[in-house]
Motif scaffolding. Structure first.
Motif, PDB file in Angstrom:
ATOM      1  N   GLN A  53      19.860  23.025 -45.452  1.00 20.95           N
ATOM      2  CA  GLN A  53      19.411  23.302 -46.818  1.00 20.95           C
ATOM      3  C   GLN A  53      18.562  22.153 -47.356  1.00 20.95           C
ATOM      4  OE1 GLN A  53      23.379  23.791 -48.343  1.00 20.95           O
ATOM      5  NE2 GLN A  53      23.042  25.988 -48.749  1.00 20.95           N
ATOM      6  N   CYS A  54      18.958  20.936 -47.046  1.00 20.71           N
ATOM      7  CA  CYS A  54      18.210  19.757 -47.469  1.00 20.71           C
ATOM      8  C   CYS A  54      16.812  19.773 -46.848  1.00 20.71           C
ATOM      9  CB  CYS A  54      18.960  18.489 -47.068  1.00 20.71           C
ATOM     10  SG  CYS A  54      18.176  16.954 -47.577  1.00 20.71           S
ATOM     11  N   GLY A  55      16.731  20.133 -45.568  1.00 21.25           N
ATOM     12  CA  GLY A  55      15.435  20.209 -44.890  1.00 21.25           C
ATOM     13  C   GLY A  55      14.541  21.268 -45.503  1.00 21.25           C
ATOM     14  N   GLU A  56      15.125  22.408 -45.852  1.00 23.72           N
ATOM     15  CA  GLU A  56      14.366  23.477 -46.489  1.00 23.72           C
ATOM     16  C   GLU A  56      13.833  23.014 -47.849  1.00 23.72           C
ATOM     17  OE1 GLU A  56      15.496  27.824 -48.251  1.00 23.72           O
ATOM     18  OE2 GLU A  56      16.353  27.288 -46.306  1.00 23.72           O
ATOM     19  N   TYR A  57      14.669  22.339 -48.604  1.00 24.09           N
ATOM     20  CA  TYR A  57      14.291  21.848 -49.920  1.00 24.09           C
ATOM     21  C   TYR A  57      13.185  20.787 -49.823  1.00 24.09           C
ATOM     22  CZ  TYR A  57      14.592  19.493 -54.397  1.00 24.09           C
ATOM     23  OH  TYR A  57      14.283  18.938 -55.609  1.00 24.09           O
ATOM     24  N   MET A  58      13.343  19.853 -48.870  1.00 32.24           N
ATOM     25  CA  MET A  58      12.383  18.754 -48.738  1.00 32.24           C
ATOM     26  C   MET A  58      11.150  19.132 -47.905  1.00 32.24           C
ATOM     27  SD  MET A  58      14.964  15.496 -48.288  1.00 32.24           S
ATOM     28  CE  MET A  58      13.680  14.256 -48.347  1.00 32.24           C
ATOM     29  N   LYS A  59      11.144  20.363 -47.385  1.00 27.53           N
ATOM     30  CA  LYS A  59      10.046  20.883 -46.558  1.00 27.53           C
ATOM     31  C   LYS A  59       9.854  20.091 -45.266  1.00 27.53           C
ATOM     32  CE  LYS A  59       7.317  23.223 -50.013  1.00 27.53           C
ATOM     33  NZ  LYS A  59       5.995  23.470 -50.509  1.00 27.53           N
ATOM     34  N   ILE A  60      10.981  19.779 -44.606  1.00 25.92           N
ATOM     35  CA  ILE A  60      10.959  19.108 -43.311  1.00 25.92           C
ATOM     36  C   ILE A  60      12.026  19.731 -42.420  1.00 25.92           C
ATOM     37  CG2 ILE A  60      10.019  16.895 -44.092  1.00 25.92           C
ATOM     38  CD1 ILE A  60      12.856  15.822 -44.311  1.00 25.92           C
ATOM     39  N   ALA A  61      11.986  19.435 -41.134  1.00 27.90           N
ATOM     40  CA  ALA A  61      12.941  19.999 -40.181  1.00 27.90           C
ATOM     41  C   ALA A  61      14.329  19.402 -40.379  1.00 27.90           C
ATOM     42  CB  ALA A  61      12.468  19.722 -38.759  1.00 27.90           C
TER      43      ALA A  61
END
Length: 127
Positions: A53-61
């Motif tokens: 979820q953090c990766g999705e939010y920050m736009k990274i893998a």
């Protein structure tokens, strides 16, 4: 040739850019936590996001989040265990403008701050 680094989306800059120990240790060189490392700590530990979820939010893998988060926790541990000052600065990030899909949720600081300011303005005009 390595891939260029992606900018990580960050909701807002931290209110405090540093922390100083009460009793500084012998080595007072600060530990520098980047803004994107701070954001990963905020999202995962404070908001309860998973790494995905953090990766999705920050736009990274997710794997990139895992690396950033591991580095950030190591730096926090160094600052605490060694009594060193902590500074939050730098990194590859882009500030959220409050218009993304997730911005209506309660964890978006940009939207939450905007709502608080709007509520205060409405209250002050009603008086």
């Amino acid at each position: 040739m390595p891939r260029p680094r992606k900018c990580r989306r960050v909701c807002r800059l931290p209110e405090n850019q540093g922390f100083t120990p009460v009793c500084p240790g012998a080595d007072s060189s600060p530990v520098v936590l980047s803004v994107d490392e701070y954001e990963s700590i905020r999202l995962i530990d404070r908001e309860g996001f998973s790494q995905a979820q953090c990766g999705e939010y920050m736009k990274i893998a997710r794997t990139t989040v895992q690396q950033i988060y591991t580095t950030a926790r190591k730096k926090l541990a160094d600052a605490l265990a060694e009594g060193r000052p902590l500074r939050i600065e730098g990194g590859d990030y882009q500030l959220c403008d409050g218009s993304a899909d997730h911005c209506g949720r309660s964890f978006c600081c940009k939207r939450r701050c905007h709502r608080e300011i709007s509520s205060e303005n409405e209250t002050s005009t009603m008086r």
